[in-house]
Design an enzyme around this catalytic site. Structure first.
Site, PDB file in Angstrom:
ATOM      1  N   CYS A 265       0.808  -1.225   0.000  1.00 46.46           N
ATOM      2  CA  CYS A 265       0.000   0.000   0.000  1.00 46.46           C
ATOM      3  C   CYS A 265       0.839   1.273   0.000  1.00 46.46           C
ATOM      4  O   CYS A 265       0.297   2.373  -0.104  1.00 46.46           O
ATOM      5  CB  CYS A 265      -0.929   0.002   1.209  1.00 46.46           C
ATOM      6  SG  CYS A 265      -1.827  -1.546   1.386  1.00 46.46           S
ATOM      7  N   HIS A 405      -2.385   8.016   6.380  1.00 52.06           N
ATOM      8  CA  HIS A 405      -2.634   6.662   5.868  1.00 52.06           C
ATOM      9  C   HIS A 405      -3.909   6.123   6.509  1.00 52.06           C
ATOM     10  O   HIS A 405      -4.772   5.592   5.835  1.00 52.06           O
ATOM     11  CB  HIS A 405      -1.444   5.760   6.191  1.00 52.06           C
ATOM     12  CG  HIS A 405      -1.534   4.412   5.561  1.00 52.06           C
ATOM     13  ND1 HIS A 405      -1.662   4.232   4.210  1.00 52.06           N
ATOM     14  CD2 HIS A 405      -1.516   3.157   6.094  1.00 52.06           C
ATOM     15  CE1 HIS A 405      -1.719   2.943   3.924  1.00 52.06           C
ATOM     16  NE2 HIS A 405      -1.632   2.267   5.056  1.00 52.06           N
ATOM     17  N   GLU A 416       0.312   5.812  13.945  1.00 54.97           N
ATOM     18  CA  GLU A 416       0.531   6.944  13.052  1.00 54.97           C
ATOM     19  C   GLU A 416       0.299   8.266  13.773  1.00 54.97           C
ATOM     20  O   GLU A 416       1.075   9.219  13.632  1.00 54.97           O
ATOM     21  CB  GLU A 416      -0.381   6.848  11.836  1.00 54.97           C
ATOM     22  CG  GLU A 416      -0.169   7.971  10.826  1.00 54.97           C
ATOM     23  CD  GLU A 416      -1.012   7.814   9.578  1.00 54.97           C
ATOM     24  OE1 GLU A 416      -0.761   8.550   8.602  1.00 54.97           O
ATOM     25  OE2 GLU A 416      -1.933   6.964   9.564  1.00 54.97           O
ATOM     26  N   LYS A 436      -8.965   6.932   2.871  1.00 57.07           N
ATOM     27  CA  LYS A 436      -9.160   5.511   2.642  1.00 57.07           C
ATOM     28  C   LYS A 436     -10.469   5.020   3.246  1.00 57.07           C
ATOM     29  O   LYS A 436     -11.245   5.770   3.794  1.00 57.07           O
ATOM     30  CB  LYS A 436      -8.002   4.718   3.252  1.00 57.07           C
ATOM     31  CG  LYS A 436      -6.654   4.992   2.617  1.00 57.07           C
ATOM     32  CD  LYS A 436      -5.600   4.149   3.268  1.00 57.07           C
ATOM     33  CE  LYS A 436      -4.238   4.389   2.649  1.00 57.07           C
ATOM     34  NZ  LYS A 436      -3.721   5.714   2.924  1.00 57.07           N
ATOM     35  N   HIS A 468      -9.860   1.257   0.119  1.00 53.95           N
ATOM     36  CA  HIS A 468      -8.401   1.251   0.153  1.00 53.95           C
ATOM     37  C   HIS A 468      -7.889   0.762  -1.193  1.00 53.95           C
ATOM     38  O   HIS A 468      -8.043  -0.412  -1.543  1.00 53.95           O
ATOM     39  CB  HIS A 468      -7.918   0.356   1.287  1.00 53.95           C
ATOM     40  CG  HIS A 468      -6.430   0.373   1.457  1.00 53.95           C
ATOM     41  ND1 HIS A 468      -5.627   1.322   0.881  1.00 53.95           N
ATOM     42  CD2 HIS A 468      -5.599  -0.456   2.137  1.00 53.95           C
ATOM     43  CE1 HIS A 468      -4.368   1.089   1.190  1.00 53.95           C
ATOM     44  NE2 HIS A 468      -4.326   0.013   1.953  1.00 53.95           N
ATOM     45  N   PHE A 527       2.113  -3.426   4.021  1.00 57.31           N
ATOM     46  CA  PHE A 527       2.505  -4.702   4.615  1.00 57.31           C
ATOM     47  C   PHE A 527       3.981  -4.946   4.337  1.00 57.31           C
ATOM     48  O   PHE A 527       4.481  -4.673   3.248  1.00 57.31           O
ATOM     49  CB  PHE A 527       1.690  -5.843   3.999  1.00 57.31           C
ATOM     50  CG  PHE A 527       0.302  -6.013   4.577  1.00 57.31           C
ATOM     51  CD1 PHE A 527      -0.193  -5.153   5.529  1.00 57.31           C
ATOM     52  CD2 PHE A 527      -0.515  -7.055   4.149  1.00 57.31           C
ATOM     53  CE1 PHE A 527      -1.462  -5.306   6.065  1.00 57.31           C
ATOM     54  CE2 PHE A 527      -1.780  -7.226   4.664  1.00 57.31           C
ATOM     55  CZ  PHE A 527      -2.267  -6.359   5.622  1.00 57.31           C
TER      56      PHE A 527
END
Length: 541
Positions: A265, A405, A416, A436, A468, A527
């Site tokens: 991503c 994100h 985050e 997202k 997403h 990931f």
């Protein structure tokens, strides 16, 4: 498969003052484990840095090792005028790039999204807080535990792809070709103009997290049901992740740097960072760059269900994505493509291009922690933000907008936020939203994967509205960030009903807000622990 996988290791140098006069002791940490001690001669200057949670004074001298490349730098520069967010007085940044050959500007944008292919329509619907999430009808998902996504409907490639190729191509590459061609048109780089230019200095770098997943699935199905002789010759070419960049270059005759990056991503942001460096090194004058993805199909949805990654709010899909909300339960899949035309300022000025915004810099790091679970201390993310500001020549005080994100993971969202707080000490004037629609429980995934392995012994968050987009997410979010800069309006983060108490930053909940953006950052994480941050600002000559 032509891709850059981004296998990284990271380390920091922690500097402490000695009581004697023998200089500073450098203790190198790999993750949280000390590796070796080094001595540096005293310079007589006061170290700059921040104090970590353990009380160690951390200097802004660091090493990042990524795929064998070691970078080393120091974060020292003149102080800048405080504009909004107030950071630690020890944080400083170098001056911004002045060389027009190395300044990077955005001259075109193109996209394919659940809201269509028009940039203004896309952002207007984001501003209205409209959800593009709906019940899947591309395949029979009636027996699936998740039956909704940000599925693109009524997509047309007319005028961009001929009928024969359009029928053969995987949607991933159809989206890429349309978004890329529209970005070139937006930059006034149509076929007639390109024929007059040195196309060896124009490159393409469009990445994908999963590549041609439909082409791959169909090929495997043919192999199993009919045998290898029935596999189409397009099986391999249309499956591999580099084909988006290749097809776009073939279609336009662009002969500059051309490859793809695949870092889940974080893909599109990695591409922006790499493309900018090609321009700064003089290897290209223009780069067509972004991300593309088309994984809303049985294999893609089924695979993420198997990972226990998706929200299961089948009864209310438009409310499934809940960034920073206590009731988030998994992410919502999306698809599309987002592409920018990045260009040296010198080249853009020579050809009289319309400049939309400026790319100031970026950074990439690795958590080196877990396949899916982020570091709880947020070190990988906070260091990535700090490095992006250093690359951009921006002090934390100048940043007043974060496109987060914010995948709605139980750990990731808060990690985050905590990372943002580490870098920007006073966030009272920062706006942070999410585009997202991802609400993933990383503990569930990491626990489940660990269990299987054991048994085998082997803030803007636009995704709250569009799903997403995986490898395309950073491209779509970059466009949303740039539109926030040019319009002065921030789209809301929808479905925020029960905000986590740790989230004390203004997340633009549910309703758009007027906000003059000074400097914006856009975060994307993938990931594997891949972290990426890019920095945009209004263009000033």
């Amino acid at each position: 498969m032509v891709a850059i996988a981004g296998t990284c290791s990271s380390s920091l140098l922690f500097r402490t003052r000695e009581l004697g006069e023998n200089g500073a002791s450098l203790v190198q940490f790999n993750g949280l484990r000390p590796v070796e001690n080094k001595q540096m001669a005293s310079t007589g200057s006061k170290p700059s840095g921040f104090v970590c949670s353990s009380g160690i004074f951390v200097s802004y001298v660091g090493i990042v090792e990524c795929s064998g490349l070691t970078l080393m730098g120091s974060f020292r520069a003149p102080k800048r005028r405080t504009i909004r967010a107030v950071a630690s007085p020890t944080v400083s940044a170098p001056k911004r790039e002045k060389d027009p050959k190395k300044r990077i500007v955005i001259t075109g944008m193109g996209l394919v999204s659940v809201f269509g292919n028009d940039i203004d329509t896309f952002y207007d619907r984001l501003l209205e807080g409209e959800s593009g999430i709906s019940i899947i009808d591309r395949f029979d998902a009636s027996t699936f535990s998740v039956r909704f996504a940000g599925q693109i409907r009524n997509f047309s490639s007319k005028g961009y792809i001929d009928g024969k190729n359009d029928r053969r191509l995987d949607d991933c590459w159809r989206y890429c070709l349309v978004a890329g061609r529209r970005a070139l048109e937006d930059a006034n780089l149509g076929p007639e103009i390109l024929e007059t230019m040195d196309r060896s200095k124009i490159g393409v770098l469009v990445g994908s997290g999963m590549g041609g997943l439909t082409a791959f699935s169909n090929g495997v199905e043919s192999l199993i049901q009919k045998g290898y002789k029935k596999i189409t010759p397009f099986f391999i070419p249309y499956s591999i992740t580099n084909m988006g960049s290749a097809l776009l270059a073939i279609d336009t005759g662009l002969m500059g740097p051309n490859y793809s990056i695949s870092t889940a991503c974080a893909t599109a942001n990695y591409c922006f960072y790499a493309a900018a460096n090609h321009i700064r090194r003089g290897e290209a004058e223009v780069m067509v760059v972004g991300g593309t993805e088309a994984a809303v199909m049985a294999t893609g949805v089924g695979g993420f269900i198997a990972c226990r990654a998706l929200s299961q709010r089948n009864g209310e899909p438009q409310k499934a994505s809940r960034p920073w909300d206590k009731d988030r339960d998994g992410f919502v899949m999306g698809e599309g493509s987002g592409v920018l035309v990045m260009e040296s300022l010198e080249h853009a000025m020579k050809r009289g291009a319309t400049i939309v915004a400026e790319y100031l810099g970026g950074a990439i790091t690795c958590d080196a922690h877990h396949m899916t679970d982020p570091r709880s201390d947020g070190l990988g993310v906070s260091s990535c933000i700090s490095k992006s500001l250093e690359d951009a020549g921006v002090s934390p005080e100048e940043v007043n907008y974060v496109n987060a994100h914010a995948t709605s993971t139980l750990a990731g969202d808060l990690a985050e936020v905590n990372a943002v707080k580490k870098v920007f000490k006073d966030t009272s004037e920062i706006k942070m939203n999410g585009t997202k629609a991802r609400t993933l429980n990383p503990f569930t995934i990491s626990h489940w994967i660990s269990e299987i392995l054991s048994q085998d012994r082997s803030a803007a968050q636009i995704e709250s509205m569009i799903g997403h987009g995986l490898g395309a997410a950073g491209g779509l979010e970059a466009i949303a960030t740039i539109k926030a800069i040019t319009t002065g309006w921030l789209h809301p983060t929808i479905n925020q009903y029960n905000l986590e108490p740790e989230v004390t930053i203004d997340t633009v909940p549910n309703v758009k807000k007027k906000h003059e953006v000074n400097v914006a950052i856009s975060n994307s994480f993938g990931f594997g622990g891949h972290n990426s941050v890019v920095v945009f600002a209004p263009f000033t000559p």
